[in-house]
Write a protein that holds these residues in place. Structure first.
Motif, PDB file in Angstrom:
ATOM      1  N   HIS A 168     -71.719  85.484  41.166  1.00 52.64           N
ATOM      2  CA  HIS A 168     -72.128  86.887  41.011  1.00 52.64           C
ATOM      3  C   HIS A 168     -71.150  87.661  40.133  1.00 52.64           C
ATOM      4  N   ASN A 169     -70.329  86.939  39.360  1.00 51.90           N
ATOM      5  CA  ASN A 169     -69.565  87.584  38.279  1.00 51.90           C
ATOM      6  C   ASN A 169     -70.497  87.933  37.117  1.00 51.90           C
ATOM      7  N   ALA A 170     -71.642  87.258  37.024  1.00 49.52           N
ATOM      8  CA  ALA A 170     -72.620  87.547  35.977  1.00 49.52           C
ATOM      9  C   ALA A 170     -73.322  88.866  36.285  1.00 49.52           C
ATOM     10  N   GLY A 171     -73.803  89.524  35.235  1.00 47.10           N
ATOM     11  CA  GLY A 171     -74.572  90.744  35.449  1.00 47.10           C
ATOM     12  C   GLY A 171     -75.625  90.821  34.363  1.00 47.10           C
ATOM     13  N   ILE A 173     -55.481  88.140  34.799  1.00 42.69           N
ATOM     14  CA  ILE A 173     -56.259  87.806  33.607  1.00 42.69           C
ATOM     15  C   ILE A 173     -57.484  88.715  33.458  1.00 42.69           C
ATOM     16  N   GLY A 174     -57.582  89.685  34.347  1.00 39.99           N
ATOM     17  CA  GLY A 174     -58.701  90.631  34.236  1.00 39.99           C
ATOM     18  C   GLY A 174     -60.001  90.028  34.717  1.00 39.99           C
ATOM     19  N   THR A 175     -59.972  89.370  35.881  1.00 35.67           N
ATOM     20  CA  THR A 175     -61.204  88.774  36.416  1.00 35.67           C
ATOM     21  C   THR A 175     -62.146  89.877  36.902  1.00 35.67           C
ATOM     22  N   THR A 176     -63.308  89.485  37.330  1.00 35.41           N
ATOM     23  CA  THR A 176     -64.246  90.453  37.902  1.00 35.41           C
ATOM     24  C   THR A 176     -63.854  90.788  39.353  1.00 35.41           C
ATOM     25  N   ARG A 177     -62.815  90.154  39.855  1.00 33.41           N
ATOM     26  CA  ARG A 177     -62.276  90.360  41.210  1.00 33.41           C
ATOM     27  C   ARG A 177     -63.291  89.992  42.295  1.00 33.41           C
ATOM     28  N   GLY A 192     -68.353  97.637  35.490  1.00 32.71           N
ATOM     29  CA  GLY A 192     -68.329  98.961  34.850  1.00 32.71           C
ATOM     30  C   GLY A 192     -67.141  99.133  33.902  1.00 32.71           C
ATOM     31  N   ARG A 193     -66.335  98.077  33.705  1.00 31.73           N
ATOM     32  CA  ARG A 193     -65.150  98.207  32.834  1.00 31.73           C
ATOM     33  C   ARG A 193     -65.578  98.382  31.380  1.00 31.73           C
ATOM     34  N   PRO A 194     -64.813  99.188  30.592  1.00 33.42           N
ATOM     35  CA  PRO A 194     -65.140  99.274  29.167  1.00 33.42           C
ATOM     36  C   PRO A 194     -64.856  97.929  28.507  1.00 33.42           C
ATOM     37  N   GLN A 232     -70.534  83.790  23.047  1.00 30.48           N
ATOM     38  CA  GLN A 232     -69.303  84.541  22.807  1.00 30.48           C
ATOM     39  C   GLN A 232     -68.507  84.643  24.114  1.00 30.48           C
ATOM     40  N   TRP A 233     -68.035  85.847  24.457  1.00 30.49           N
ATOM     41  CA  TRP A 233     -67.264  85.998  25.708  1.00 30.49           C
ATOM     42  C   TRP A 233     -68.141  86.613  26.802  1.00 30.49           C
ATOM     43  N   GLY A 234     -69.396  86.240  26.859  1.00 32.65           N
ATOM     44  CA  GLY A 234     -70.302  86.817  27.850  1.00 32.65           C
ATOM     45  C   GLY A 234     -70.839  88.161  27.360  1.00 32.65           C
ATOM     46  N   ASP A 235     -71.738  88.741  28.137  1.00 33.63           N
ATOM     47  CA  ASP A 235     -72.318  90.054  27.827  1.00 33.63           C
ATOM     48  C   ASP A 235     -73.035  90.079  26.485  1.00 33.63           C
ATOM     49  N   GLU A 236     -73.667  88.991  26.108  1.00 35.68           N
ATOM     50  CA  GLU A 236     -74.363  88.931  24.818  1.00 35.68           C
ATOM     51  C   GLU A 236     -75.752  89.558  24.898  1.00 35.68           C
ATOM     52  N   MET A 282     -66.844  81.065  25.112  1.00 36.13           N
ATOM     53  CA  MET A 282     -65.395  81.297  25.000  1.00 36.13           C
ATOM     54  C   MET A 282     -64.750  81.527  26.375  1.00 36.13           C
ATOM     55  N   LEU A 283     -65.604  81.600  27.418  1.00 36.38           N
ATOM     56  CA  LEU A 283     -65.086  81.729  28.781  1.00 36.38           C
ATOM     57  C   LEU A 283     -65.169  80.408  29.529  1.00 36.38           C
ATOM     58  N   ASP A 284     -65.595  79.334  28.850  1.00 37.76           N
ATOM     59  CA  ASP A 284     -65.706  78.026  29.496  1.00 37.76           C
ATOM     60  C   ASP A 284     -64.312  77.574  29.948  1.00 37.76           C
ATOM     61  N   TYR A 340     -57.520  82.424  29.845  1.00 34.07           N
ATOM     62  CA  TYR A 340     -58.312  83.658  29.945  1.00 34.07           C
ATOM     63  C   TYR A 340     -59.789  83.308  29.912  1.00 34.07           C
ATOM     64  N   VAL A 341     -60.226  82.646  30.949  1.00 34.81           N
ATOM     65  CA  VAL A 341     -61.590  82.116  31.019  1.00 34.81           C
ATOM     66  C   VAL A 341     -62.115  82.320  32.432  1.00 34.81           C
ATOM     67  N   THR A 342     -63.357  81.988  32.639  1.00 33.19           N
ATOM     68  CA  THR A 342     -63.861  81.964  34.008  1.00 33.19           C
ATOM     69  C   THR A 342     -63.598  80.563  34.561  1.00 33.19           C
ATOM     70  N   SER A 343     -64.070  80.264  35.767  1.00 27.01           N
ATOM     71  CA  SER A 343     -63.678  78.989  36.374  1.00 27.01           C
ATOM     72  C   SER A 343     -64.789  77.951  36.358  1.00 27.01           C
ATOM     73  N   ALA A 389     -74.803  81.654  32.363  1.00 20.87           N
ATOM     74  CA  ALA A 389     -74.090  82.912  32.620  1.00 20.87           C
ATOM     75  C   ALA A 389     -72.741  82.859  31.904  1.00 20.87           C
ATOM     76  N   GLN A 390     -72.131  84.025  31.698  1.00 21.40           N
ATOM     77  CA  GLN A 390     -70.901  84.176  30.903  1.00 21.40           C
ATOM     78  C   GLN A 390     -71.135  83.631  29.482  1.00 21.40           C
ATOM     79  N   GLY A 391     -70.091  83.108  28.855  1.00 22.29           N
ATOM     80  CA  GLY A 391     -70.270  82.650  27.470  1.00 22.29           C
ATOM     81  C   GLY A 391     -69.327  81.504  27.156  1.00 22.29           C
ATOM     82  N   ARG A 426     -65.482  91.654  24.503  1.00 22.10           N
ATOM     83  CA  ARG A 426     -64.830  90.838  25.530  1.00 22.10           C
ATOM     84  C   ARG A 426     -64.330  91.779  26.605  1.00 22.10           C
ATOM     85  N   VAL A 427     -64.420  91.357  27.874  1.00 22.23           N
ATOM     86  CA  VAL A 427     -63.781  92.135  28.954  1.00 22.23           C
ATOM     87  C   VAL A 427     -62.671  91.285  29.550  1.00 22.23           C
ATOM     88  N   GLY A 428     -61.644  91.932  30.037  1.00 23.51           N
ATOM     89  CA  GLY A 428     -60.512  91.182  30.572  1.00 23.51           C
ATOM     90  C   GLY A 428     -59.539  90.846  29.455  1.00 23.51           C
TER      91      GLY A 428
HETATM   92  P1  IMP Z   1     -63.927  85.663  36.768  1.00 26.07           P
HETATM   93  O1  IMP Z   1     -65.095  84.891  36.300  1.00 26.07           O
HETATM   94  O2  IMP Z   1     -64.293  86.825  37.637  1.00 26.07           O
HETATM   95  O3  IMP Z   1     -62.872  84.789  37.398  1.00 26.07           O
HETATM   96  O4  IMP Z   1     -63.215  86.315  35.476  1.00 26.07           O
HETATM   97  C1  IMP Z   1     -62.570  85.519  34.497  1.00 26.07           C
HETATM   98  C2  IMP Z   1     -62.812  86.074  33.099  1.00 26.07           C
HETATM   99  O5  IMP Z   1     -64.185  85.950  32.778  1.00 26.07           O
HETATM  100  C3  IMP Z   1     -62.478  87.562  32.950  1.00 26.07           C
HETATM  101  O6  IMP Z   1     -62.019  87.795  31.636  1.00 26.07           O
HETATM  102  C4  IMP Z   1     -63.840  88.235  33.142  1.00 26.07           C
HETATM  103  O7  IMP Z   1     -63.906  89.496  32.520  1.00 26.07           O
HETATM  104  C5  IMP Z   1     -64.737  87.231  32.447  1.00 26.07           C
HETATM  105  N1  IMP Z   1     -66.131  87.258  32.945  1.00 26.07           N
HETATM  106  C6  IMP Z   1     -66.612  86.716  34.069  1.00 26.07           C
HETATM  107  N2  IMP Z   1     -67.932  86.915  34.172  1.00 26.07           N
HETATM  108  C7  IMP Z   1     -68.298  87.574  33.068  1.00 26.07           C
HETATM  109  C8  IMP Z   1     -69.559  88.041  32.575  1.00 26.07           C
HETATM  110  O8  IMP Z   1     -70.631  87.863  33.170  1.00 26.07           O
HETATM  111  N3  IMP Z   1     -69.532  88.692  31.368  1.00 26.07           N
HETATM  112  C9  IMP Z   1     -68.374  88.853  30.665  1.00 26.07           C
HETATM  113  N4  IMP Z   1     -67.192  88.435  31.092  1.00 26.07           N
HETATM  114  C10 IMP Z   1     -67.147  87.802  32.275  1.00 26.07           C
END
Ligand code: IMP
Length: 420
Positions: free
Chosen positions: A38-41, A125-129, A301-303, A11-15, A226-228, A236-239, A222-224, A271-273
């Motif tokens: 380290h955007n993954a958690g 795009i609401g990245t994890t910064r 920590g974002r909702p 999905q969009w990560g966080d599964e 739909m973020l490919d 609206y994806v990760t990189s 890591a991630q999901g 989904r976050v972001g």
């Molecule tokens: P970035 O990967 O920090 O550049 O963020 C890009 C997009 O991917 C944003 O919408 C983030 O919320 C999302 N994202 C990145 N890593 C994760 C994750 O581990 N879980 C869920 N969303 C993520």
């Protein structure tokens, strides 16, 4: 030869991959991260203690499993060191257990700064910064500092000077912010590398050794899907490429692609972001899912935005990842619902559209509704003894997506898993 396994988010990560990787790690000789950073958690509970891993593979909690970070991962040495120190302070040693590819591209604090400055502007795009986008940009643009560059002082100084100049120009002229001092960046990088240098080596060789000696490897996505960066809801994806098929490149071990693929999906969607999310709920049901599912980001920590399970997206994901089985997580979050919906199609102005459509942001979901089971699944230990309503819900998922469910998660604890 034991079969290796790639575990990916569908999905969009966080599964809830952390818990599933943790469970499967018991059965594997090695666990390897192959993309993202380290955007993954990944949250794991070990004897009631909570751990959140961002870079280090979840296999770290088992003595028998060795852990690898392949060169597809974008590596923040600061985050790595922080994680190593946190684990060591809680009695988990990484010595002789963790190996990281010397060819990893490094994510520097300056990347995080640029990510934050860009996100503070419009079109965020609401990245994890955390700097993931800029660090992957550098990799593709061939200006990354690789871990092994730190073995050559002159080369490092040369490359780092160009990089710092490149970003300082943007920091000063586009963002009106304070530039970085090159000497400080260099010193900080050398310091942190010196503390982590012992973990670097050749990951490809190690994975090959394990495999050729009959061992099996768990590849931890890591991630999901739909973020490919190619197949997700761009931009609206990760990189990185989050799909199972990126494992060969990201691990550097081509035989990794001959593994089974387990796709992890929540029983609903989050989904976050920013970005399209056809089944997002703006009503009490959405709030109820968020509350019962504790839907707050493990990294930021974002909702999280919450909605019903999107089977169109899941089917798309199953195809792209060539899933061999499915794991449905957080099934218990739906325990109290009177009725539960799943999305089986999308419409825009009465016309059906596919997932991969320019109009996805306007899509209205077509739902199929199921009666809720209205009881706790927590005591259930056997798949076939799940309530009839739960079994109907699960069989519909399998039928629609075309992939069998092999495991469901029915509670937050490590052992709350039902295998089929
Ligand atoms: P970035 O990967 O920090 O550049 O963020 C890009 C997009 O991917 C944003 O919408 C983030 O919320 C999302 N994202 C990145 N890593 C994760 C994750 O581990 N879980 C869920 N969303 C993520």
């Amino acid at each position: 030869m034991k079969k290796s396994l790639i575990l990916v988010g569908t999905q969009w990560g966080d599964e809830g991959k952390g818990k599933i990787v943790d469970y499967f790690s018991q059965k594997f000789d090695a666990v390897c991260r192959f993309q993202g950073g380290h955007n993954a958690g990944h949250t794991i509970y070990k004897e009631d203690e909570k751990f959140v891993l961002h870079l280090i593979p979840s296999g770290v909690f088992y003595d028998h499993a060795s852990c690898y970070i392949g060169q597809g991962v974008i590596l923040s040495l600061e985050s790595l060191l922080d994680e190593i120190e946190q684990l060591e302070s809680r009695g988990i040693s990484l010595e002789g257990k963790l190996r990281i590819s010397r060819y990893c591209s490094l994510l520097l604090p300056i990347h995080a700064k640029i990510d934050q400055l860009r996100e503070d502007n419009k079109n965020a795009i609401g990245t994890t910064r955390r700097g993931i986008g800029p660090a992957y940009e550098d990799k593709t643009a061939r200006r990354s500092i690789k871990a092994f560059d730190l073995e050559d002082n002159d080369l490092l100084e040369d490359k780092l000077k160009s990089l710092v100049d490149y970003y300082n120009f943007q920091i000063k002229n586009i963002h009106n912010a304070e530039p970085y001092d090159f000497e400080t960046v260099l010193k900080d990088l050398k310091d942190v590398y010196q503390k982590t240098a012992k973990y670097f080596g050749d990951v490809t060789d190690s994975l090959e050794d394990i495999y050729e000696n009959g061992g099996n490897i768990l590849y931890e996505g890591a991630q999901g899907t739909m973020l490919d960066v190619d197949y997700g809801t761009y931009p609206y994806v990760t990189s990185s490429n989050t799909l199972a098929t990126s494992v060969g490149i990201g691990s550097g071990f081509p035989k990794s692609i001959y593994s089974d693929v387990l796709g992890v999906a929540k029983a609903y969607t989050t989904r976050v972001g920013a970005g399209p999310f056809p089944t997002e709920l703006f009503c009490d049901d959405g709030e109820k899912i968020a509350k019962l599912g504790h839907e707050f980001g493990a990294t930021t920590g974002r909702p999280r935005r919450c909605g019903w399970l999107d089977l169109v997206a899941l089917k798309y994901s199953a195809k792209l990842n060539n899933l061999t089985s499915l794991c449905i997580t957080k099934l218990d979050v739906l325990d109290e619902f009177e009725s539960i919906k799943v999305c089986i199609g999308y419409k825009v102005d009465d016309e059906e559209i596919p997932f991969k459509s320019r109009l996805l942001h306007k899509a209205e979901p077509i739902y199929k509704e199921f009666a809720g089971w209205k009881k706790s699944l927590n005591d259930c230990t056997n798949y076939d003894s799940l309530p009839t309503e739960t079994l109907s819900f699960l069989s519909f998922i399998e039928e629609f997506v075309g992939v069998d469910i092999s495991v469901v998660s029915n509670g937050p604890n490590r052992d709350d898993l039902i295998h089929r």
